[in-house]
Design a protein around this motif. Sequence first.
Motif, PDB file in Angstrom:
ATOM      1  N   HIS A 100       0.864  -1.182   0.000  1.00  0.00           N
ATOM      2  CA  HIS A 100       0.000   0.000   0.000  1.00  0.00           C
ATOM      3  C   HIS A 100       0.901   1.232   0.000  1.00  0.00           C
ATOM      4  O   HIS A 100       1.443   1.610   1.039  1.00  0.00           O
ATOM      5  N   VAL A 101       1.055   1.847  -1.138  1.00  0.00           N
ATOM      6  CA  VAL A 101       1.948   3.000  -1.271  1.00  0.00           C
ATOM      7  C   VAL A 101       1.374   4.174  -0.479  1.00  0.00           C
ATOM      8  O   VAL A 101       0.195   4.495  -0.597  1.00  0.00           O
ATOM      9  N   ASP A 102       2.223   4.803   0.332  1.00  0.00           N
ATOM     10  CA  ASP A 102       1.794   5.945   1.144  1.00  0.00           C
ATOM     11  C   ASP A 102       1.789   7.247   0.351  1.00  0.00           C
ATOM     12  O   ASP A 102       0.913   8.082   0.529  1.00  0.00           O
ATOM     13  N   GLN A 103       2.797   7.414  -0.483  1.00  0.00           N
ATOM     14  CA  GLN A 103       2.905   8.623  -1.287  1.00  0.00           C
ATOM     15  C   GLN A 103       4.039   8.432  -2.292  1.00  0.00           C
ATOM     16  O   GLN A 103       4.763   7.446  -2.235  1.00  0.00           O
ATOM     17  N   THR A 104       4.153   9.376  -3.195  1.00  0.00           N
ATOM     18  CA  THR A 104       5.273   9.339  -4.128  1.00  0.00           C
ATOM     19  C   THR A 104       6.387  10.255  -3.629  1.00  0.00           C
ATOM     20  O   THR A 104       6.171  11.105  -2.756  1.00  0.00           O
ATOM     21  N   GLY A 105       7.560  10.060  -4.181  1.00  0.00           N
ATOM     22  CA  GLY A 105       8.701  10.917  -3.907  1.00  0.00           C
ATOM     23  C   GLY A 105       9.402  11.193  -5.222  1.00  0.00           C
ATOM     24  O   GLY A 105       9.024  10.656  -6.268  1.00  0.00           O
ATOM     25  N   VAL A 106      10.443  12.004  -5.152  1.00  0.00           N
ATOM     26  CA  VAL A 106      11.180  12.375  -6.355  1.00  0.00           C
ATOM     27  C   VAL A 106      12.668  12.148  -6.105  1.00  0.00           C
ATOM     28  O   VAL A 106      13.185  12.479  -5.030  1.00  0.00           O
ATOM     29  N   CYS A 107      13.342  11.576  -7.097  1.00  0.00           N
ATOM     30  CA  CYS A 107      14.788  11.365  -7.007  1.00  0.00           C
ATOM     31  C   CYS A 107      15.486  12.716  -7.112  1.00  0.00           C
ATOM     32  O   CYS A 107      15.330  13.435  -8.090  1.00  0.00           O
ATOM     33  N   LYS A 108      16.256  13.043  -6.086  1.00  0.00           N
ATOM     34  CA  LYS A 108      16.930  14.344  -6.008  1.00  0.00           C
ATOM     35  C   LYS A 108      18.382  14.267  -6.470  1.00  0.00           C
ATOM     36  O   LYS A 108      18.910  15.202  -7.052  1.00  0.00           O
ATOM     37  N   SER A 109      19.036  13.144  -6.181  1.00  0.00           N
ATOM     38  CA  SER A 109      20.423  12.980  -6.633  1.00  0.00           C
ATOM     39  C   SER A 109      20.804  11.511  -6.705  1.00  0.00           C
ATOM     40  O   SER A 109      20.223  10.668  -6.010  1.00  0.00           O
ATOM     41  N   ILE A 110      21.776  11.227  -7.574  1.00  0.00           N
ATOM     42  CA  ILE A 110      22.336   9.886  -7.733  1.00  0.00           C
ATOM     43  C   ILE A 110      23.850  10.053  -7.732  1.00  0.00           C
ATOM     44  O   ILE A 110      24.390  10.793  -8.555  1.00  0.00           O
ATOM     45  N   LYS A 111      24.512   9.372  -6.802  1.00  0.00           N
ATOM     46  CA  LYS A 111      25.969   9.472  -6.718  1.00  0.00           C
ATOM     47  C   LYS A 111      26.583   8.089  -6.802  1.00  0.00           C
ATOM     48  O   LYS A 111      26.254   7.206  -6.008  1.00  0.00           O
ATOM     49  N   GLU A 112      27.469   7.899  -7.761  1.00  0.00           N
ATOM     50  CA  GLU A 112      28.191   6.637  -7.888  1.00  0.00           C
ATOM     51  C   GLU A 112      29.277   6.624  -6.818  1.00  0.00           C
ATOM     52  O   GLU A 112      29.926   7.639  -6.568  1.00  0.00           O
ATOM     53  N   TYR A 119      21.345   7.052  -3.647  1.00  0.00           N
ATOM     54  CA  TYR A 119      20.195   7.764  -4.211  1.00  0.00           C
ATOM     55  C   TYR A 119      19.573   8.584  -3.092  1.00  0.00           C
ATOM     56  O   TYR A 119      19.362   8.068  -1.993  1.00  0.00           O
ATOM     57  N   THR A 120      19.266   9.837  -3.386  1.00  0.00           N
ATOM     58  CA  THR A 120      18.571  10.692  -2.419  1.00  0.00           C
ATOM     59  C   THR A 120      17.195  11.036  -2.977  1.00  0.00           C
ATOM     60  O   THR A 120      17.066  11.377  -4.155  1.00  0.00           O
ATOM     61  N   PHE A 121      16.189  10.911  -2.121  1.00  0.00           N
ATOM     62  CA  PHE A 121      14.802  11.168  -2.509  1.00  0.00           C
ATOM     63  C   PHE A 121      14.194  12.203  -1.576  1.00  0.00           C
ATOM     64  O   PHE A 121      14.521  12.248  -0.390  1.00  0.00           O
ATOM     65  N   GLU A 122      13.308  13.018  -2.121  1.00  0.00           N
ATOM     66  CA  GLU A 122      12.556  13.943  -1.278  1.00  0.00           C
ATOM     67  C   GLU A 122      11.071  13.635  -1.408  1.00  0.00           C
ATOM     68  O   GLU A 122      10.632  13.076  -2.415  1.00  0.00           O
ATOM     69  N   TYR A 123      10.319  13.986  -0.368  1.00  0.00           N
ATOM     70  CA  TYR A 123       8.884  13.716  -0.343  1.00  0.00           C
ATOM     71  C   TYR A 123       8.186  14.824   0.430  1.00  0.00           C
ATOM     72  O   TYR A 123       8.814  15.577   1.181  1.00  0.00           O
ATOM     73  N   ASP A 124       6.880  14.915   0.256  1.00  0.00           N
ATOM     74  CA  ASP A 124       6.075  15.946   0.911  1.00  0.00           C
ATOM     75  C   ASP A 124       5.873  15.586   2.379  1.00  0.00           C
ATOM     76  O   ASP A 124       5.183  14.617   2.697  1.00  0.00           O
ATOM     77  N   GLU A 125       6.460  16.363   3.283  1.00  0.00           N
ATOM     78  CA  GLU A 125       6.360  16.062   4.715  1.00  0.00           C
ATOM     79  C   GLU A 125       4.988  16.369   5.291  1.00  0.00           C
ATOM     80  O   GLU A 125       4.670  15.962   6.403  1.00  0.00           O
ATOM     81  N   LYS A 126       4.134  17.057   4.538  1.00  0.00           N
ATOM     82  CA  LYS A 126       2.791  17.399   5.039  1.00  0.00           C
ATOM     83  C   LYS A 126       1.927  16.161   5.255  1.00  0.00           C
ATOM     84  O   LYS A 126       0.901  16.237   5.919  1.00  0.00           O
ATOM     85  N   GLN A 127       2.317  15.020   4.695  1.00  0.00           N
ATOM     86  CA  GLN A 127       1.528  13.795   4.864  1.00  0.00           C
ATOM     87  C   GLN A 127       1.910  13.025   6.128  1.00  0.00           C
ATOM     88  O   GLN A 127       1.438  11.929   6.372  1.00  0.00           O
TER      89      GLN A 127
END
Length: 195
Positions: A100-112, A119-127
């Motif tokens: 059950h997915v809670d919300q979506t997020g967005v990939c902010k950075s990818i570092k080898e 991988y760094t992801f950000e999401y809406d903290e209002k949820q």
Amino acid sequence: MFTGIIETLGTIQEIQKEKDNLHLTIASSITEELKIDQSVAHNGVCLTVVAIHKNNYTVTAIRETIEKTNLGDWKVGDLVNLERAMKLGDRLDGHIVQGHVDQTGVCKSIKEANGSWYYTFEYDEKQNNLTIEKGSITINGVSLTVVNSLKNEFSVAIIPYTYENTNFKEFRIGSKINLEFDVIGKYVSKLNLYR
């Protein structure tokens, strides 16, 4: 119930819209083992198998699911992480995942990182979802450990096996991903809201 350990990848063959629903047809190496009415996690979204034809099977997503996940962005040819529901008595190699997915997020950075990736992801903290350092998170159905937990972002470290055997290799900066936060953390978060 799932574990977040991806079995295989599927490829989207066809997407049909019917009123508010989407019917998704997927080719997969596990199709011949599936049954009608079986639950399968697709990028972490639990969907029911409604039809099987040769190497393809079809699932249906309703509007509620489409609105809370990245499913509405899927295109023919996209790779999807697949996991069948766990069997009672199997090892729980990942963590408890509900599909059950809670919300979506967005990939902010990818570092080898010399053989692995951060991988760094950000999401809406209002949820009111939260991550904790070294806690569990599910990204597109993959059970992972949180590093660098902040208020509305976190990172994960990906080993080569995970990179090659999931759709993480398809992620780019700006990619929209499905997040299921740790079920125990969700209960703790709710307790704090009612105090």
